[in-house]
Design a protein around this motif. Structure first.
Motif, PDB file in Angstrom:
ATOM      1  N   TRP A   1       0.832  -1.204   0.000  1.00 28.62           N
ATOM      2  CA  TRP A   1       0.000   0.000   0.000  1.00 28.62           C
ATOM      3  C   TRP A   1       0.867   1.255   0.000  1.00 28.62           C
ATOM      4  O   TRP A   1       0.622   2.210  -0.729  1.00 28.62           O
TER       5      TRP A   1
ATOM      6  N   GLN B   1      -1.724 -21.875  35.158  1.00 25.44           N
ATOM      7  CA  GLN B   1      -1.722 -21.044  36.370  1.00 25.44           C
ATOM      8  C   GLN B   1      -2.371 -19.709  36.080  1.00 25.44           C
ATOM      9  O   GLN B   1      -2.121 -19.114  35.070  1.00 25.44           O
TER      10      GLN B   1
ATOM     11  N   GLU C   1       6.408 -28.621  50.955  1.00 27.57           N
ATOM     12  CA  GLU C   1       5.419 -27.878  50.181  1.00 27.57           C
ATOM     13  C   GLU C   1       4.001 -28.393  50.452  1.00 27.57           C
ATOM     14  O   GLU C   1       3.065 -27.616  50.620  1.00 27.57           O
TER      15      GLU C   1
ATOM     16  N   LEU D   1       0.638 -26.438  51.784  1.00 34.72           N
ATOM     17  CA  LEU D   1      -0.644 -26.348  51.083  1.00 34.72           C
ATOM     18  C   LEU D   1      -1.792 -26.788  51.987  1.00 34.72           C
ATOM     19  O   LEU D   1      -2.831 -26.123  52.065  1.00 34.72           O
TER      20      LEU D   1
ATOM     21  N   VAL E   1       4.493 -21.959  44.199  1.00 35.20           N
ATOM     22  CA  VAL E   1       3.958 -23.291  44.482  1.00 35.20           C
ATOM     23  C   VAL E   1       2.660 -23.473  43.699  1.00 35.20           C
ATOM     24  O   VAL E   1       1.773 -22.620  43.737  1.00 35.20           O
ATOM     25  N   HIS E   2       2.591 -24.554  42.938  1.00 33.12           N
ATOM     26  CA  HIS E   2       1.379 -24.855  42.172  1.00 33.12           C
ATOM     27  C   HIS E   2       0.198 -25.013  43.119  1.00 33.12           C
ATOM     28  O   HIS E   2       0.281 -25.715  44.106  1.00 33.12           O
ATOM     29  N   GLY E   3      -0.900 -24.349  42.792  1.00 32.94           N
ATOM     30  CA  GLY E   3      -2.114 -24.530  43.560  1.00 32.94           C
ATOM     31  C   GLY E   3      -2.193 -23.698  44.822  1.00 32.94           C
ATOM     32  O   GLY E   3      -3.148 -23.813  45.586  1.00 32.94           O
TER      33      GLY E   3
ATOM     34  N   PHE F   1      -5.696  -4.797  29.768  1.00 31.44           N
ATOM     35  CA  PHE F   1      -6.590  -4.462  28.653  1.00 31.44           C
ATOM     36  C   PHE F   1      -6.792  -2.955  28.569  1.00 31.44           C
ATOM     37  O   PHE F   1      -6.704  -2.355  27.499  1.00 31.44           O
TER      38      PHE F   1
ATOM     39  N   VAL G   1       2.146  13.188   2.112  1.00 31.85           N
ATOM     40  CA  VAL G   1       3.234  12.232   1.933  1.00 31.85           C
ATOM     41  C   VAL G   1       2.847  11.259   0.828  1.00 31.85           C
ATOM     42  O   VAL G   1       1.808  10.604   0.922  1.00 31.85           O
TER      43      VAL G   1
ATOM     44  N   LYS H   1      -0.778  10.589  -0.476  1.00 30.51           N
ATOM     45  CA  LYS H   1      -1.823   9.918   0.293  1.00 30.51           C
ATOM     46  C   LYS H   1      -2.576  10.951   1.138  1.00 30.51           C
ATOM     47  O   LYS H   1      -2.077  12.041   1.374  1.00 30.51           O
TER      48      LYS H   1
ATOM     49  N   SER I   1      -4.191   8.586   6.933  1.00 31.08           N
ATOM     50  CA  SER I   1      -4.430   7.304   6.276  1.00 31.08           C
ATOM     51  C   SER I   1      -4.057   6.182   7.235  1.00 31.08           C
ATOM     52  O   SER I   1      -2.903   6.028   7.632  1.00 31.08           O
TER      53      SER I   1
ATOM     54  N   PRO J   1      -3.650   2.827   7.294  1.00 33.33           N
ATOM     55  CA  PRO J   1      -2.609   1.780   7.188  1.00 33.33           C
ATOM     56  C   PRO J   1      -1.247   2.261   7.665  1.00 33.33           C
ATOM     57  O   PRO J   1      -0.519   1.523   8.322  1.00 33.33           O
ATOM     58  N   ALA J   2      -0.906   3.519   7.342  1.00 36.22           N
ATOM     59  CA  ALA J   2       0.409   4.021   7.741  1.00 36.22           C
ATOM     60  C   ALA J   2       0.507   4.167   9.255  1.00 36.22           C
ATOM     61  O   ALA J   2       1.601   4.139   9.821  1.00 36.22           O
TER      62      ALA J   2
ATOM     63  N   ILE K   1      -1.030   2.212  11.541  1.00 34.37           N
ATOM     64  CA  ILE K   1      -1.217   0.973  12.309  1.00 34.37           C
ATOM     65  C   ILE K   1       0.046   0.551  13.068  1.00 34.37           C
ATOM     66  O   ILE K   1      -0.045   0.194  14.241  1.00 34.37           O
ATOM     67  N   PRO K   2       1.244   0.587  12.449  1.00 30.22           N
ATOM     68  CA  PRO K   2       2.413   0.130  13.212  1.00 30.22           C
ATOM     69  C   PRO K   2       2.615   0.894  14.513  1.00 30.22           C
ATOM     70  O   PRO K   2       2.892   0.302  15.554  1.00 30.22           O
TER      71      PRO K   2
ATOM     72  N   PHE L   1      -0.032  -0.121  16.925  1.00 33.27           N
ATOM     73  CA  PHE L   1       0.305  -1.461  17.423  1.00 33.27           C
ATOM     74  C   PHE L   1       1.366  -1.373  18.528  1.00 33.27           C
ATOM     75  O   PHE L   1       1.183  -1.917  19.625  1.00 33.27           O
TER      76      PHE L   1
END
Lengths: 413, 426
Positions: free
Chosen positions: A285, A413, B35, B39, B61-63, B80, B106, B109, B113, B115-116, B118-119, B122
């Motif tokens: 693009w 986990q 351990e 628990l 420790v698991h759990g 988030f 530029v 365009k 715009s 698409p330019a 997005i990076p 991101f």
């Protein structure tokens, strides 16, 4: 390390010998029937354009099912390469999907034959008349020629069949011998295997999909096809596990934790797919050079723009938001619905890759042809025949894999 | 606040010499060797309804989360929110800079715009999601935590090695020393230990003063930056990276000690002319300047006349590259740049090659216009070599001629063909 209740696999139903042979027969029969009836109908009503349309539709469905088998091979290689413990209980399913490779090799024949006969479709570069009037294809003849294409196809399938049958056979052998050495050997083979896989899947996507538009090129194309294949196999694994458990197999073996992990993989590769798709799109693009933009141009006109948008939302935004939380990944029904959706999107993706490119001259229009459907059902039936047939006469899990206990007790986990 | 290390050294085991200030009970500590014991004990404590307590172990420790009864973390929501804020921030930043603050076209365009952008969006999403994850985790855990009352216990040191602990705080509403001790003693742990600490004391004066001074000093760079921002200076700028700013090289119009005359720029060797300066010789002003005896030339220079068709073909190609973007492929002045400028509402004035004013210009004058530009048209002398400029000029003449064709220009057969069609139409 762990405190989950220990599962004794001896108490599990881990064979499908009573189910899949019948399923395989029915699926295979239906597949052949639909393929043949579709071809006859297409020939009667399509007449002149029959062969052309048939090969295009056939190629699209063929690439879809091959991508699933390739995804299965990738999954198996990856698990051995990383000494993964969690995935042992679902690995046999992927091994069996990868074992569809010999069938896929036979199903490649119509496409290879069209190239050898010098037909204009599906690959225009195979036709001498087209080449005679096309300076660019002439320059690419050293690579894009029928004998070399045939040779490459043979090499791809030799590699894939060898790898798929090796990992399946060794894994099944371990079911009886319990030999830990086999696990070590498979890990060793998986490293060069992964390299071979990377090279062959890249060149395959160049040969069978990218060369549909012989003027166009994109170095990231192989990665794009691979990303789609990986997304496909994770969806297939989720659906297979669900169907098996619905039939009362592996009920306590495959747990929420495993669904969760395969779901995470599927989510990750959806994002990876979008990343690669956008990387390819943005550079083209931005540079805005006609020789590169033509590929996207045909996919932004004549109805294909709707398919492109459907992919953007259906293959990325919607599943991204739907699967980002851990809760849908741990609810089996939701995850299976997501997997079915993703598999559908993966098919649309492959369709979008193959069909618009195959029209020479005229601006292609997005419309589903009868042969698209019959080829999908036909090849799908044969694919199910292969996978279901292979599932019988062996355990559904690698019973004596040294990491089975770890996999059974696996917890997120 | 007492020094925790010193306090640990002076722990109850060592002897209880003189603790001048009264000590408060912090909580009860119990040690486990395994351990699994930890628990099981955690489940008991959890079920007893305590809320202000914690388990300590050398490794995750698991759990343990379920055993302590930790509710699912809200960290994912923080991540988030961070990612979403980063995405929105990246989008707005680029929208504002590209369309409001510094609108700039530029590569043809639109200003904004997607698409330019997005990076950047991101990267910002990832960055802020990661900030959310790291800082959110630290905040939710109350980290960094430099002091904990359990540091007073000598045996607690083995928590980084091979022992597991549970500590129930006295501040817990269900804490009754005797009953809680009984509960802990019923677990599979070793001796229950009282953890005491001095009550709340103000930090030492010295630390307060040092902190105050450090805080003031920390404002200095900001103050200096603010001063630099709002004041003008006549001093030369500071060169922080000297070897990049001041390189040992010859610069135009500078002195340099290497040569006897001290000049960095070298004059050409006596009696020579640089290839790029051939035009300075004045031997072919027609070719280099489009002039003959100071007048605009009306003919092609002698050296180009050998292959006029080749020259025209070259001119057609060069015209398409350098001229057509504005003047259009047919020279009518409707090139894509011109059309785009209309679209953007700031129209360019582009001459059509077929206007009388342009047609009547001498060949040499047109050559000069390409070399040096005219009005808003920039000079192309640096980009297009002399021979190509003549090729373009010749092609422009061909373009002009193409719009003025008469029947006299047709060949015998074409004329006959035309005649036949005319009579056919009648």
């Amino acid at each position: 390390m762990t405190h989950a209740p220990v599962i004794d696999i001896k108490n599990e139903r881990r064979h499908v010998d009573d189910l899949t042979p019948a399923l395989a027969r029915r699926a295979g029969f239906t597949g052949v029937l639909v393929l043949v009836v579709g071809a006859i109908l297409g020939y009667v009503f399509g007449a002149d354009h029959f062969a052309e349309q048939f090969l295009r539709s056939y190629l699209a469905s063929y690439c879809f099912f091959l991508s699933l088998a390739l995804g299965g091979l990738f999954f198996v290689l990856l698990q051995h390469l990383t000494y993964a413990g969690w995935s042992v209980v679902v690995r046999r399913l992927a091994e069996v999907v990868a074992c569809a490779m010999p069938l896929m090799a036979i199903l490649a024949l119509p496409i290879v034959m069209a190239v050898l006969l010098g037909w204009k479709y599906p690959f225009s570069w195979a036709n001498a008349d087209v080449v005679a009037h096309d300076a660019l294809i002439q320059k690419k003849q050293a690579y894009l020629n029928a004998p070399f294409f045939l040779l490459r196809t043979i090499i791809y399938f030799a590699v894939w069949i060898r790898l798929a049958s090796y990992f399946h056979a060794k894994s099944v052998e371990q079911d009886t011998t319990g030999d830990v050495e086999l696990t070590r050997r498979m890990a060793k083979v998986s490293a060069p295997g992964m390299l071979l896989f990377a090279v062959t899947i890249t060149l395959f996507s160049f040969d069978y999909i990218m060369s549909l538009d012989p003027h166009w090129f994109s170095t990231i194309f192989g990665v794009y096809f691979f990303a789609g294949s990986a997304v496909g196999i994770f969806a297939v694994l989720i659906i297979m596990a669900y169907l098996l458990q619905r039939e009362g197999r592996l009920e306590n073996v495959i747990t929420t934790e495993h669904y969760h992990d395969v779901g995470k993989f599927m989510f990750a590769f959806i994002v990876f797919w979008a990343y690669i798709a956008f990387s390819q799109y943005m550079l083209i693009w931005y540079a805005n050079i006609p020789e590169e933009t033509e590929w996207y141009h045909v996919r932004q006109t004549g109805g294909w723009e709707r398919v492109s948008l459907a992919l953007l939302f259906g293959h990325f935004f919607i599943p991204f938001l739907a699967l980002i939380s851990r809760h849908p990944k741990r609810r089996k029904n939701w995850l299976v619905a997501g997997a079915v959706w993703i598999l559908l999107m993966h098919w649309i993706d492959i369709y979008w890759l193959t069909i618009p490119a195959a029209h020479d001259g005229a601006e292609p229009h997005a419309s589903l042809h009868l042969l698209d459907a019959t080829c999908l059902i036909g090849l799908g039936g044969l694919f199910v025949w292969s996978v279901a047939g292979r599932l019988a006469h062996q355990s559904l899990i690698p019973e004596r894999d040294p990491r089975l206990a770890e996999s059974l007790a696996f917890e997120n986990q | 606040m007492s020094d925790p290390v010193a306090a640990t050294v002076a722990a109850p085991h060592e002897g209880t010499e003189a603790t001048p200030e009264p000590r408060e009970l912090f909580g009860l500590l119990v040690e486990f060797k395994h351990e699994d014991d930890l628990l099981a004990a955690c489940r008991r404590v959890r079920d007893a309804g305590f809320s202000k307590w914690d388990a300590h172990s050398p490794y995750p420790v698991h759990g343990i989360d379920a055993a302590i009864g930790i509710r699912p973390t809200i960290l994912p929501w923080i991540v988030f929110a961070g990612g979403f804020a980063g995405m929105l921030g990246g989008l707005l930043l680029q929208w504002w800079t590209n369309t409001v603050d510094y609108a700039w076209v530029v590569s043809g365009k639109p200003y904004f715009s997607l698409p330019a952008n997005i990076p950047i969006i991101f990267e910002m999403t990832i960055l802020f999601a990661a900030f959310g994850a790291v800082f959110g985790m630290l905040a939710l855990n109350g980290l960094p935590k430099l002091y904990h009352a359990a540091f007073h216990s000598r045996r607690f040191r083995r928590v980084t090695d091979d022992r597991f602990f549970i500590c129930i705080e006295a501040a817990d509403p269900r804490f009754r020393e005797a009953e809680t001790r009984a509960l802990l003693e019923s677990l599979a742990g070793d001796a229950v230990e009282r953890i005491e600490e001095r009550g709340h004391t103000d930090p030492p004066k010295l630390i307060m003063h040092v902190g105050l001074v450090a805080a003031c000093l920390a404002l200095l760079p900001l103050a200096l930056a603010a001063r630099a921002w709002y004041s003008k200076s006549t001093l030369p700028r500071i060169h922080p990276i000297l070897n990049m700013d001041q390189q040992e090289k010859f610069k135009a119009q500078r002195a340099h000690p290497l040569f006897a005359d001290g000049r960095a720029m070298r004059p050409p060797v006596e009696g020579t002319v640089a290839r790029a300066d051939l035009h300075l010789l004045g031997e072919d002003d027609h070719y280099y300047y489009g002039k003959i005896d100071g007048e605009w030339a009306t003919t092609l220079p002698q050296r180009l006349r050998a292959d006029v068709p080749g020259l025209l073909e070259r001119g057609r190609e060069r015209f398409a590259i350098f001229c057509a973007p504005c003047h259009g492929m047919d020279g009518s002045g409707n090139g894509p740049v011109r059309l785009r400028s209309d679209e953007l509402g700031m129209p360019l004035v582009v001459k059509a090659m077929h206007e009388d004013a342009v047609r009547e210009r001498q060949l040499g004058h047109l050559f000069n216009i390409i070399s040096n530009g005219i009005n808003t048209m920039p000079p192309y002398g640096d980009q297009v070599p002399v021979r190509d400029r003549w090729a373009i000029v010749s092609y422009v003449r061909a373009l002009q001629r193409s719009q003025l064709a008469t029947t006299a220009d047709l060949s015998e057969e074409q004329r006959a063909e035309r005649q036949r069609r005319r009579s056919g139409n009648d």
